[in-house]
Design a protein around this motif. Sequence first.
Motif, PDB file in Angstrom:
ATOM      1  N   THR A  19       0.830  -1.202   0.000  1.00  0.00           N
ATOM      2  CA  THR A  19       0.000   0.000   0.000  1.00  0.00           C
ATOM      3  C   THR A  19       0.869   1.258   0.000  1.00  0.00           C
ATOM      4  N   ALA A  20       1.923   1.247   0.805  1.00  0.00           N
ATOM      5  CA  ALA A  20       2.823   2.402   0.869  1.00  0.00           C
ATOM      6  C   ALA A  20       3.567   2.606  -0.449  1.00  0.00           C
ATOM      7  N   VAL A  21       4.041   1.519  -1.040  1.00  0.00           N
ATOM      8  CA  VAL A  21       4.777   1.605  -2.308  1.00  0.00           C
ATOM      9  C   VAL A  21       3.865   2.146  -3.410  1.00  0.00           C
ATOM     10  N   VAL A  22       2.653   1.635  -3.503  1.00  0.00           N
ATOM     11  CA  VAL A  22       1.709   2.107  -4.511  1.00  0.00           C
ATOM     12  C   VAL A  22       1.372   3.575  -4.251  1.00  0.00           C
ATOM     13  N   GLY A  23       1.196   3.920  -2.983  1.00  0.00           N
ATOM     14  CA  GLY A  23       0.855   5.293  -2.624  1.00  0.00           C
ATOM     15  C   GLY A  23       1.909   6.307  -3.017  1.00  0.00           C
ATOM     16  N   LEU A  73       0.481  -7.548 -10.229  1.00  0.00           N
ATOM     17  CA  LEU A  73       1.282  -6.438  -9.706  1.00  0.00           C
ATOM     18  C   LEU A  73       2.686  -6.437 -10.303  1.00  0.00           C
ATOM     19  N   ASP A  74       3.287  -7.599 -10.354  1.00  0.00           N
ATOM     20  CA  ASP A  74       4.635  -7.713 -10.913  1.00  0.00           C
ATOM     21  C   ASP A  74       4.646  -7.263 -12.372  1.00  0.00           C
ATOM     22  N   VAL A  84      -3.882  -0.651 -13.305  1.00  0.00           N
ATOM     23  CA  VAL A  84      -3.884  -2.101 -13.078  1.00  0.00           C
ATOM     24  C   VAL A  84      -3.251  -2.411 -11.720  1.00  0.00           C
ATOM     25  N   VAL A  85      -2.162  -1.715 -11.407  1.00  0.00           N
ATOM     26  CA  VAL A  85      -1.497  -1.906 -10.113  1.00  0.00           C
ATOM     27  C   VAL A  85      -2.448  -1.570  -8.973  1.00  0.00           C
ATOM     28  N   GLU A  86      -3.153  -0.475  -9.082  1.00  0.00           N
ATOM     29  CA  GLU A  86      -4.072  -0.074  -8.007  1.00  0.00           C
ATOM     30  C   GLU A  86      -5.197  -1.090  -7.813  1.00  0.00           C
ATOM     31  N   ARG A  87      -5.740  -1.603  -8.911  1.00  0.00           N
ATOM     32  CA  ARG A  87      -6.807  -2.615  -8.798  1.00  0.00           C
ATOM     33  C   ARG A  87      -6.274  -3.911  -8.195  1.00  0.00           C
TER      34      ARG A  87
END
Length: 107
Positions: A19-23, A73-74, A84-87
């Motif tokens: 979550t932190a990395v995506v954020g 995600l990868d 796509v990453v967020e979903r």
Amino acid sequence: PDNPRDLVKMLVERRDELTAVVGRGGLSEVWVPALQGKELALALELHAREFPDAKRAVVEGASRTIVLAAFRLDSAGDRGERDVVERAAADFANAVKTMEATFGGPR
């Protein structure tokens, strides 16, 4: 770890890291917590072998969701596909919540 509660705790930590990395927009970094989380989910699935059928099916479904989300995600992180990453991260997080609820969560 052999203790399912420890595995759940580690899985929650990977979810929070993801979550932190995506954020912060670190799309090229999402694979690390995602693939580590995948391994933890598979380990938890092994612990569910002794569960009643219905409870085991819940764990297997959550594990499958985590595994598929980790691969998405990868792949999407490598291509910079933020949507796509967020979903996939949301799917991953929801499946981790299911694991927490099924195994009693970290203590």
